[in-house]
Design a protein around this motif. Sequence first.
Motif, short mmCIF file in Angstrom:
data_model
loop_
_atom_site.label_atom_id
_atom_site.label_comp_id
_atom_site.label_asym_id
_atom_site.label_seq_id
_atom_site.Cartn_x
_atom_site.Cartn_y
_atom_site.Cartn_z
N GLY A 29 0.80 -1.22 0.00
CA GLY A 29 0.00 0.00 0.00
C GLY A 29 0.83 1.26 0.00
N ALA A 30 2.01 1.21 -0.59
CA ALA A 30 2.89 2.37 -0.64
C ALA A 30 2.49 3.27 -1.82
N VAL A 31 1.45 4.05 -1.62
CA VAL A 31 0.91 4.89 -2.68
C VAL A 31 1.91 5.97 -3.08
N ASP A 32 2.65 6.52 -2.12
CA ASP A 32 3.60 7.59 -2.44
C ASP A 32 4.70 7.08 -3.36
N LYS A 33 5.16 5.85 -3.15
CA LYS A 33 6.19 5.27 -4.02
C LYS A 33 5.64 5.01 -5.41
N LEU A 34 4.41 4.53 -5.47
CA LEU A 34 3.80 4.25 -6.77
C LEU A 34 3.55 5.55 -7.55
N GLU A 35 3.13 6.60 -6.85
CA GLU A 35 2.92 7.88 -7.52
C GLU A 35 4.24 8.46 -8.03
N TYR A 36 5.30 8.31 -7.24
CA TYR A 36 6.61 8.78 -7.69
C TYR A 36 7.06 7.99 -8.92
N ALA A 37 6.82 6.68 -8.91
CA ALA A 37 7.18 5.87 -10.06
C ALA A 37 6.36 6.25 -11.28
N LEU A 38 5.11 6.63 -11.07
CA LEU A 38 4.26 7.04 -12.18
C LEU A 38 4.73 8.37 -12.77
N LYS A 39 5.30 9.23 -11.95
CA LYS A 39 5.76 10.52 -12.44
C LYS A 39 7.15 10.45 -13.07
N HIS A 55 -5.20 -1.03 -8.58
CA HIS A 55 -5.54 -2.08 -7.61
C HIS A 55 -5.52 -1.57 -6.17
N VAL A 56 -4.67 -0.58 -5.89
CA VAL A 56 -4.64 -0.02 -4.53
C VAL A 56 -5.92 0.75 -4.28
N GLY A 57 -6.35 1.55 -5.23
CA GLY A 57 -7.65 2.19 -5.19
C GLY A 57 -7.82 3.27 -4.15
N ARG A 58 -6.87 4.18 -4.06
CA ARG A 58 -7.01 5.32 -3.14
C ARG A 58 -7.35 6.57 -3.93
N PRO A 59 -8.36 7.32 -3.50
CA PRO A 59 -8.73 8.54 -4.23
C PRO A 59 -7.67 9.63 -4.18
N SER A 60 -6.70 9.52 -3.29
CA SER A 60 -5.66 10.55 -3.21
C SER A 60 -4.74 10.54 -4.44
N SER A 61 -4.77 9.45 -5.19
CA SER A 61 -3.89 9.36 -6.37
C SER A 61 -4.57 9.83 -7.66
N ILE A 62 -5.78 10.37 -7.56
CA ILE A 62 -6.50 10.83 -8.75
C ILE A 62 -5.76 11.96 -9.48
N PRO A 63 -5.22 12.97 -8.81
CA PRO A 63 -4.50 14.02 -9.55
C PRO A 63 -3.28 13.48 -10.31
N THR A 64 -2.58 12.54 -9.73
CA THR A 64 -1.42 11.95 -10.41
C THR A 64 -1.87 11.16 -11.64
N LEU A 65 -2.97 10.44 -11.50
CA LEU A 65 -3.49 9.67 -12.63
C LEU A 65 -4.02 10.58 -13.74
N LEU A 66 -4.63 11.71 -13.35
CA LEU A 66 -5.09 12.66 -14.36
C LEU A 66 -3.91 13.24 -15.13
N HIS A 67 -2.81 13.48 -14.44
CA HIS A 67 -1.61 13.97 -15.12
C HIS A 67 -1.03 12.89 -16.03
N ALA A 68 -1.05 11.64 -15.58
CA ALA A 68 -0.49 10.54 -16.37
C ALA A 68 -1.37 10.19 -17.57
N MET A 69 -2.61 10.62 -17.53
CA MET A 69 -3.52 10.35 -18.62
C MET A 69 -3.06 11.02 -19.91
N ASN A 70 -2.31 12.11 -19.81
CA ASN A 70 -1.81 12.84 -20.97
C ASN A 70 -0.40 12.42 -21.36
N ASP A 71 0.00 11.23 -20.98
CA ASP A 71 1.34 10.74 -21.27
C ASP A 71 1.51 10.53 -22.78
#
Length: 148
Positions: A29-39, A55-71
């Motif tokens: 459940g290391a969301v911060d590490k996954l978000e850093y890896a995504l960036k 799969h982790v499914g935390r709403p706190s990662s939505i802004p990072t995913l929105l940014h990654a959507m434009n990859d």
Amino acid sequence: MNHPFTYILFKLKLVQPSKDIILDWMDSGAVDKLEYALKHGNYNTRQFAAEALEHVGRPSSIPTLLHAMNDNIQNVSIAALNALEALGCNDDLVISITRKRFNWVKEIRDKEEQRNVKKDKKHNIYRWKRASKESFDRVKEQLKKPMR
């Protein structure tokens, strides 16, 4: 290699985390590490991180995913879209953005299918009638006839 040291080496840009390490971060459940890896990861790392955030499914990662959507890499963008859809955000803006992006992905896939169909299709070459060709054939036929 030990997983805590991998994150430090990854932050120092010495190594890229493997899929197993990202799966371990997902299980812990290391969301911060996954978000850093995504960036900051390469395209494989970003794709695996987006799938793990799904799969982790935390709403706190939505802004990072929105940014990654434009990859620029299509697989990363699709993985981020899938993660956003799996999170099931109730925000109207996020829903409309994901719908537009899914339509964009569908259009890209349709264009690729059309290109593949056109590659396999044999082209028929149609010969147009030319006036000069007709006149040449007419003269040729007249020369075959006996003179009077």
